[in-house]
Scaffold this motif. Structure first.
Motif, short mmCIF file in Angstrom:
data_model
loop_
_atom_site.label_atom_id
_atom_site.label_comp_id
_atom_site.label_asym_id
_atom_site.label_seq_id
_atom_site.Cartn_x
_atom_site.Cartn_y
_atom_site.Cartn_z
N GLY A 151 -6.85 -0.57 15.46
CA GLY A 151 -7.00 -0.65 14.01
C GLY A 151 -7.71 0.53 13.38
N ARG A 152 -8.01 1.56 14.17
CA ARG A 152 -8.67 2.76 13.62
C ARG A 152 -7.64 3.73 13.06
N ILE A 153 -7.96 4.33 11.95
CA ILE A 153 -7.07 5.30 11.32
C ILE A 153 -7.00 6.55 12.19
N THR A 154 -5.77 7.04 12.39
CA THR A 154 -5.57 8.20 13.25
C THR A 154 -5.26 9.48 12.46
N ASP A 155 -4.99 9.35 11.16
CA ASP A 155 -4.62 10.51 10.35
C ASP A 155 -5.01 10.23 8.90
N PHE A 156 -5.80 11.13 8.32
CA PHE A 156 -6.30 10.94 6.96
C PHE A 156 -5.52 11.75 5.93
N SER A 157 -4.37 12.31 6.32
CA SER A 157 -3.63 13.21 5.44
C SER A 157 -3.01 12.53 4.22
N ALA A 158 -2.95 11.22 4.19
CA ALA A 158 -2.40 10.51 3.03
C ALA A 158 -3.45 10.27 1.95
N LEU B 254 0.85 -1.18 0.00
CA LEU B 254 0.00 0.00 0.00
C LEU B 254 0.89 1.24 0.00
N HIS B 255 0.62 2.16 -0.92
CA HIS B 255 1.37 3.41 -1.01
C HIS B 255 0.81 4.39 0.02
N ALA B 256 1.67 5.02 0.76
CA ALA B 256 1.29 6.03 1.76
C ALA B 256 0.22 5.49 2.72
N PRO B 257 0.50 4.36 3.39
CA PRO B 257 -0.52 3.80 4.30
C PRO B 257 -0.84 4.77 5.43
N ALA B 258 -2.10 4.83 5.78
CA ALA B 258 -2.54 5.69 6.88
C ALA B 258 -2.14 5.05 8.21
N PRO B 259 -1.75 5.85 9.19
CA PRO B 259 -1.43 5.28 10.50
C PRO B 259 -2.70 4.80 11.20
N VAL B 260 -2.58 3.70 11.90
CA VAL B 260 -3.70 3.16 12.67
C VAL B 260 -3.30 3.00 14.13
N ASP B 261 -4.28 3.10 15.02
CA ASP B 261 -4.00 2.91 16.44
C ASP B 261 -4.07 1.42 16.79
N GLU B 262 -3.91 1.13 18.06
CA GLU B 262 -3.88 -0.27 18.52
C GLU B 262 -5.18 -1.02 18.25
N PHE C 251 -8.16 -2.93 3.31
CA PHE C 251 -6.99 -2.97 4.19
C PHE C 251 -7.12 -1.91 5.28
N PRO C 252 -6.63 -2.18 6.47
CA PRO C 252 -6.79 -1.24 7.59
C PRO C 252 -6.22 0.15 7.32
N GLU C 253 -5.13 0.24 6.55
CA GLU C 253 -4.46 1.51 6.31
C GLU C 253 -4.93 2.19 5.02
N GLN C 254 -5.94 1.62 4.39
CA GLN C 254 -6.46 2.13 3.12
C GLN C 254 -7.50 3.23 3.36
N LEU C 255 -7.39 4.31 2.61
CA LEU C 255 -8.29 5.46 2.76
C LEU C 255 -9.27 5.61 1.60
N VAL C 256 -8.93 5.07 0.43
CA VAL C 256 -9.72 5.33 -0.78
C VAL C 256 -9.67 4.12 -1.71
N GLU C 257 -10.73 3.95 -2.47
CA GLU C 257 -10.80 2.95 -3.53
C GLU C 257 -11.68 3.53 -4.63
N ILE C 258 -11.25 3.37 -5.89
CA ILE C 258 -11.97 3.99 -7.00
C ILE C 258 -12.27 2.94 -8.07
N LYS C 259 -13.55 2.83 -8.41
CA LYS C 259 -14.03 1.91 -9.43
C LYS C 259 -14.27 2.70 -10.71
#
Length: 140
Positions: A50-57, A40-48, A127-135
């Motif tokens: 599994g929740r994303i803590t930063d959406f800047s990627a 995964l390119h630029a994976p988002a950070p997740v907490d313990e 994926f837990p660190e994934q922020l976007v998916e485009i069809k």
């Protein structure tokens, strides 16, 4: 005529699908995410938990998803200019709106992308660190 394409990443065989199918003059792309090979390119950070803590990627992942779509379309002799519809799935709508306009315009190479587009907020992606998916659907 029917033709398919894959990237050869593990989740294709694990889930059981191809990345793209051409049927006649239409190309259907499975949801593209921001990956390079199996990573995964630029994976988002997740907490313990599994929740994303930063959406800047979001922008980086979105750019890579468009690049992956362009690569797949190229295998069929097509490009993003042939896309007629896209559906953008995101985990955070405000973060997506903050970057989607410039990213999409750059990907399509014009200020007014000639594509029907829907953006949807969702509670989870593959994926837990994934922020976007485009069809995508393209016509050639």
């Amino acid at each position: 005529m029917r033709k398919t394409e894959t990237f050869g990443v593990p989740w294709e065989s694990g889930y059981g699908y191809v990345q793209a199918v051409q049927h006649g003059d239409t190309i259907y792309l499975s949801g593209q995410l921001g990956h390079r090979g199996p990573d995964l390119h630029a994976p988002a950070p997740v907490d313990e938990s599994g929740r994303i803590t930063d959406f800047s990627a979001m922008g980086e992942q979105m750019r890579q998803a468009y690049a992956n779509a362009a690569e797949l379309l190229g295998r069929f002799g097509a490009s993003l200019a042939d896309v007629v519809e896209e559906v953008v799935y995101v985990l955070d709508i405000p973060a997506a709106f903050a970057v989607a306009g410039p990213v999409r315009k750059a990907a399509y190479g014009r200020e007014d992308p000639q594509v029907a587009s829907t953006i949807l907020g969702t509670t989870g992606l593959a994926f837990p660190e994934q922020l976007v998916e485009i069809k995508f659907i393209a016509r050639i």
